[in-house]
Write an enzyme that holds these catalytic residues in place. Sequence first.
Site, PDB file in Angstrom:
ATOM      1  N   HIS A   1       0.739  -1.460  -0.400  1.00  0.00           N
ATOM      2  CA  HIS A   1      -0.144   0.214  -0.217  1.00  0.00           C
ATOM      3  C   HIS A   1       0.878   1.219  -0.157  1.00  0.00           C
ATOM      4  O   HIS A   1       0.365   1.934  -0.945  1.00  0.00           O
ATOM      5  CB  HIS A   1      -0.793  -0.106   1.142  1.00  0.00           C
ATOM      6  CG  HIS A   1      -1.866   1.353   1.663  1.00  0.00           C
ATOM      7  ND1 HIS A   1      -2.676   1.569   0.952  1.00  0.00           N
ATOM      8  CD2 HIS A   1      -1.441   2.525   1.851  1.00  0.00           C
ATOM      9  CE1 HIS A   1      -3.401   3.037   1.486  1.00  0.00           C
ATOM     10  NE2 HIS A   1      -2.101   3.169   2.025  1.00  0.00           N
ATOM     11  N   GLU A   2       1.790   1.554   0.722  1.00  0.00           N
ATOM     12  CA  GLU A   2       2.836   2.469   0.642  1.00  0.00           C
ATOM     13  C   GLU A   2       3.813   3.101   0.046  1.00  0.00           C
ATOM     14  O   GLU A   2       3.340   3.476  -0.725  1.00  0.00           O
ATOM     15  CB  GLU A   2       3.214   2.298   2.256  1.00  0.00           C
ATOM     16  CG  GLU A   2       2.771   2.033   3.326  1.00  0.00           C
ATOM     17  CD  GLU A   2       2.180   3.144   3.374  1.00  0.00           C
ATOM     18  OE1 GLU A   2       2.634   4.809   3.582  1.00  0.00           O
ATOM     19  OE2 GLU A   2       1.199   3.095   4.263  1.00  0.00           O
TER      20      GLU A   2
ATOM     21  N   HIS B   1       1.849   4.296  -2.817  1.00  0.00           N
ATOM     22  CA  HIS B   1       1.189   6.015  -2.898  1.00  0.00           C
ATOM     23  C   HIS B   1       2.557   6.742  -4.090  1.00  0.00           C
ATOM     24  O   HIS B   1       2.215   7.290  -4.646  1.00  0.00           O
ATOM     25  CB  HIS B   1       1.596   6.243  -1.538  1.00  0.00           C
ATOM     26  CG  HIS B   1       0.634   6.286  -0.459  1.00  0.00           C
ATOM     27  ND1 HIS B   1      -1.020   6.827  -1.114  1.00  0.00           N
ATOM     28  CD2 HIS B   1      -0.270   5.967   0.618  1.00  0.00           C
ATOM     29  CE1 HIS B   1      -1.843   6.283  -0.333  1.00  0.00           C
ATOM     30  NE2 HIS B   1      -0.933   5.426   0.612  1.00  0.00           N
TER      31      HIS B   1
ATOM     32  N   GLU C   1      -6.223   7.417  -0.675  1.00  0.00           N
ATOM     33  CA  GLU C   1      -6.280   5.506   0.346  1.00  0.00           C
ATOM     34  C   GLU C   1      -6.691   4.448  -0.433  1.00  0.00           C
ATOM     35  O   GLU C   1      -6.027   3.629  -0.668  1.00  0.00           O
ATOM     36  CB  GLU C   1      -6.375   6.301   1.418  1.00  0.00           C
ATOM     37  CG  GLU C   1      -5.755   7.873   1.918  1.00  0.00           C
ATOM     38  CD  GLU C   1      -4.454   6.488   2.135  1.00  0.00           C
ATOM     39  OE1 GLU C   1      -4.362   6.033   2.623  1.00  0.00           O
ATOM     40  OE2 GLU C   1      -3.871   7.934   2.308  1.00  0.00           O
TER      41      GLU C   1
END
Length: 470
Positions: free
Chosen positions: A286-287, A290, A351
């Site tokens: 997920h990070e 980004h 997100e």
Amino acid sequence: CTQDRCQRLDLSGNTRKCFLTGSPDSYRNFIGKGLRFLLNVPNTEVYRNAHHSSGRFCFQSSQPLGEKITSLQISSVGQLPHHFSACNIQIIRSFHTSPSFQAAPVPLFWIIVKPAQKLFAIILGRSIRNWWKALPPNKQELFKESARKNKWKILLAVSSLGVLFVVFYFTHLEETPITGRTRLLVFGKGHFRELSQMEYDMWMEEFKSKMLPETDARYQVVERVVGHLSESNKDIPQVSALKWVIHVVDEPGVNAFVLPNGQVFVFTGLLNAVSDIHQLSFILGHEIAHAVLEHAAEKASLVHFLDFLSLIFLAMIWAICPRDSLAVVGQWIQSKLQEFMFDRPYSRTLEAEADKVGLQFAAKACVDVRASSVFWQQMELAETIQGQPKLPEWLSTHPSHENRAEHLDRLIPEALKIRESCNCPSLSGPDPRLIFKLNMQHLLESSKDQETPNSTKRDLSKPKLDFPHT
């Protein structure tokens, strides 16, 4: 690194029946702390529709994963990872000093001049108001009459200004990598790489005494997970173009973030919070998403564009309001409307997109993607046990834990197809979501048995249960 069809992450064992008991912290401040996207675990927010991803190419490499990590139990459904490559990982242990002075990046320049812009708009609007008040009544009537006679010219001038903003907006649109979503991008990628280097130096200065060495088992497990994710997704140009640099910080906060230049920061509190390697792989995916999707530059571009538009309304507020006190109230209302109608919903959209792409990254790495939603259910349970108040989702920049888990559950079937297309080992054993549900039922039944006959009233938001620590 060798290439074939797919790089496999084999995991075995039974799902651990454990829950998070640590207290999550929030570290998200765009202006004060820079342009990172943190894993904001507390009070948080709603997963929106994400967009479709294209291209599913898998790779295989053959480097030993290493010995078992004792601080993080690697167990769930599947087999323990035997092979993966960390050839795209750069390991940094020492503190790096800032480079020699040079011109500030464009985003930093606009961040600095932002207060000056607002001050100019306030002074301009207030000056117009005072000038109007100082005019004699007859001259005020003359101006009003002149405005009525030239209303079409005034309308044309205002419309021309609006057209300029529209042209600027549409000439700065581009597609998001992987998802193909159209977004506004004002700042260049190179500018943000420079800014992220400045932020990297800031974080290294702050955490230089808390960085774990590369010999630490916790450092090694993060290195292997990030290396496996980057190797499994190296067919994506934005993933292979970055050198993923690992930093593990000895901090209790449940946080992780990745800077736009590939600097990965993970707090030990997060390693204590996850139940297994699958959850950690999804969170780091997920990070990484980004950074790959350039969300920092996108969010800063939107904020900059909206702030520039708001200067016009700010000047109008201070020009129209008869008193400074009313103008201050009007300015506060205007800023809150912008925040809750544009800024925070947009952050929740980003997100959601990072969750979808991060789940795809994890699927291509042969992770048990079903564990992703379990993590957020654990976070929801932890906040309930601790009695933390639940804020409405529209007040936060992140989806709520409950909605986040539900959104991931809807994405998991597609992620499982991606995993299958990469020739990953079959997921044998029970679904970790089912295990969590059964554990919840068992704990609720146990809590009822613990009730005494005299306890007629009980605070259900704070169940007195003893959960094993992860």
